[in-house]
Design a protein around this motif. Structure first.
Motif, PDB file in Angstrom:
ATOM      1  N   GLU A 117       0.823  -1.250   0.785  1.00  0.00           N
ATOM      2  CA  GLU A 117       0.188  -0.357  -0.104  1.00  0.00           C
ATOM      3  C   GLU A 117       0.990   1.812   0.256  1.00  0.00           C
ATOM      4  N   SER A 118       2.249   1.209   0.552  1.00  0.00           N
ATOM      5  CA  SER A 118       3.071   2.401   0.942  1.00  0.00           C
ATOM      6  C   SER A 118       3.119   2.849  -0.742  1.00  0.00           C
ATOM      7  N   PRO A 119       3.197   4.079  -1.375  1.00  0.00           N
ATOM      8  CA  PRO A 119       4.290   4.290  -2.691  1.00  0.00           C
ATOM      9  C   PRO A 119       5.642   4.240  -2.405  1.00  0.00           C
ATOM     10  N   THR A 120       6.293   4.142  -1.692  1.00  0.00           N
ATOM     11  CA  THR A 120       7.862   4.521  -1.672  1.00  0.00           C
ATOM     12  C   THR A 120       7.917   3.376  -1.703  1.00  0.00           C
TER      13      THR A 120
END
Ligand code: SF4
Lengths: 185, 279
Positions: free
Chosen positions: B40-43
């Motif tokens: 889920e994290s963009p990074t």
């Protein structure tokens, strides 16, 4: 999608001050490589009051020990090594004007304090992405400590080298803060 | 008795060292695809995309996936009806490592513990022999980098600590390791045996195919619990926060002494390299 920031060393205090933990950055220009053994030698020279083989003011050191270059390639695979092993040396180099460090993994409280005090910045590159990162390195030349082999200091030319800001001058730490939104009990 | 010449061993080890370092296994490529879908994290997503691209570049250009091409960890399963002829098996394996690391442009990372002087050819290899049925010789080469190997430990728990104590140790250890072992990782857990056996069990557990189920139902559910717990830490890809801290937790277990509960944790980075050949 956040903005991607572009940087070219040498870095000014203002450029460093504008960076925030979590920023994604592409670096283009000249940076230096060094890891455990090279750091030890640099600090030994500082202790003896002797001149260093590379400039530090405004520069970036990338913690990496590449694989040997295949014929026709600038460098072998070249991802970051774990940074905590440089923790005992980094504050000395930051005090001498070093601005940026690229590695992977968390830094000690002393390093984080030195980053604040001397307006430095700590970036992480993706550990284990050595083949990809090598493609962003256009030239490499050993400039000191050739006897150290993979640990020699190299001057490298990078283009759009992808990193993330971990520790900024405001005392933020992405390893601590980044996990919070994703933690579940 | 079937005879196997050491020259075949030299060749096989040399080839496997290079193959393992250049070509990530299909199970890991699939694990990266699954991670890309759930992260889920963009990074974190960005990192997983980098790792997929990295594996593809390494394969296409035939270059090392990671610059830390490791110490050469080698498992040898020698069939008891096979005989090695033509020289010394240990020396043949080390010669294979020497040739593979030289000819494959792999980094030599073996050094003297005090002076740190490099041995120059990545030997000695770490060799584990197992005697098995049959008349073949199976060689598994599993190069292991320093970053993830440093995030390993053996702890002698008290029997009263039980499964709860094991879970607590593993999860806390993965949390402390953070970004150092290059997550997403595979967590190898060795339970039981004794001090040194638990460490070997943890290492062997890393060789199991990622995505495969533990044949023991008890351990299967322990693995699922542990995986959920380490992923709930939020450590995420490279420790920068996210849903995928680990691709898998693999457990191996043996009976232990009535007074002991040995536990070993050996973390494997996403560059989970191992290749095998049967002679
Ligand atoms: S931990 Fe693994 S992926 Fe990371 S630098 Fe070391 S060998 Fe490479």
């Amino acid at each position: 999608m956040e903005n991607i920031i572009r940087l070219t060393p040498p870095l000014s205090d203002e450029a460093v001050a504008s960076l925030k933990s979590g920023d994604r950055v592409l670096i283009t220009g000249t940076i230096y490589t060094g890891r455990d053994a090279a750091h030890k030698r640099l600090v030994d020279l500082l202790d003896k009051g002797e001149e260093l083989p590379i400039p530090l003011a405004g520069e970036i050191i990338y913690f990496v020990g590449p694989t040997p270059a295949k014929p026709g390639k600038a460098i072998g695979s070249a991802g970051p090594t774990t940074s905590y092993r440089m923790d005992s040396y980094s504050p000395r180099l930051l005090a001498q004007g070093l601005k940026g460090m690229i590695g992977k993994g968390g830094r000690s409280l002393e390093v984080r304090a030195a980053i604040k005090e001397h307006k430095g910045i700590y970036f992480a590159a993706t550990g284990g992405a050595g083949a990809l990162l090598a493609q962003r390195i256009k030239k490499a030349e050993v400039v000191a400590y050739e006897d150290l082999g993979p640990e020699a200091i190299r001057r490298i030319e990078v283009e759009d080298f992808p990193v993330v800001v971990i520790n900024d001058i405001h005392g933020n730490d992405l390893y601590e803060q980044g996990v919070i939104p994703y933690k579940k009990d | 008795m079937r005879e196997i010449n050491v020259s075949e061993v030299v060749q096989a080890v040399s080839r496997l060292c290079v193959d393992a370092n250049y070509n990530l296994g299909d199970d890991l490529n699939q694990a990266l695809d699954r991670a890309a879908a759930v992260e889920e994290s963009p990074t974190g997503k960005d990192i997983i995309e980098q790792l997929k691209e990295n594996a593809a570049i390494a394969k296409r250009d035939q270059v090392p996936i990671c610059q830390d091409t490791g110490l050469a960890v080698i498992f040898v399963d020698l069939g008891q009806d096979a005989r090695v002829v033509g020289g010394n098996l240990n020396e043949a394996i080390n010669e294979g490592v020497r040739q593979g690391y030289r000819d494959g442009f792999l980094r030599k990372s073996a050094c003297h513990p005090f002076t740190r002087a490099n041995t120059g050819d990545n030997t000695p290899a770490i060799i584990h022999y197992r005697l098995v049925d049959g008349d073949t010789l199976k060689i598994t080469v599993a190069p292991k980098g320093g970053g993830s190997e440093n995030m390993s430990k053996v702890v002698m728990l008290k029997p009263a600590d039980g499964v709860a104590g094991i879970k607590e140790q593993v999860v806390e250890w993965v949390r402390q390791a953070g970004g150092n072992p290059c997550p997403p990782t595979i967590v190898g857990v060795g339970i039981g045996g004794n001090f040194e056996k638990s460490a070997l069990l943890a290492k062997e557990a890393l060789l199991r195919e990622v995505g495969s189920l533990n044949p023991d139902p008890e351990l299967q559910s322990l693995e699922a619990d542990l995986l959920e717990a380490v992923n709930n830490l939020g450590v995420g890809p490279q420790g920068l926060g996210g849903r995928v801290t680990s691709f898998a937790v693999h457990v191996k277990m043996l009976p232990c002494h009535i007074a002991s509960l040995p536990l070993a944790i050996n973390i494997q980075c996403h560059a989970a390299r191992h290749k095998e050949a049967v002679l």
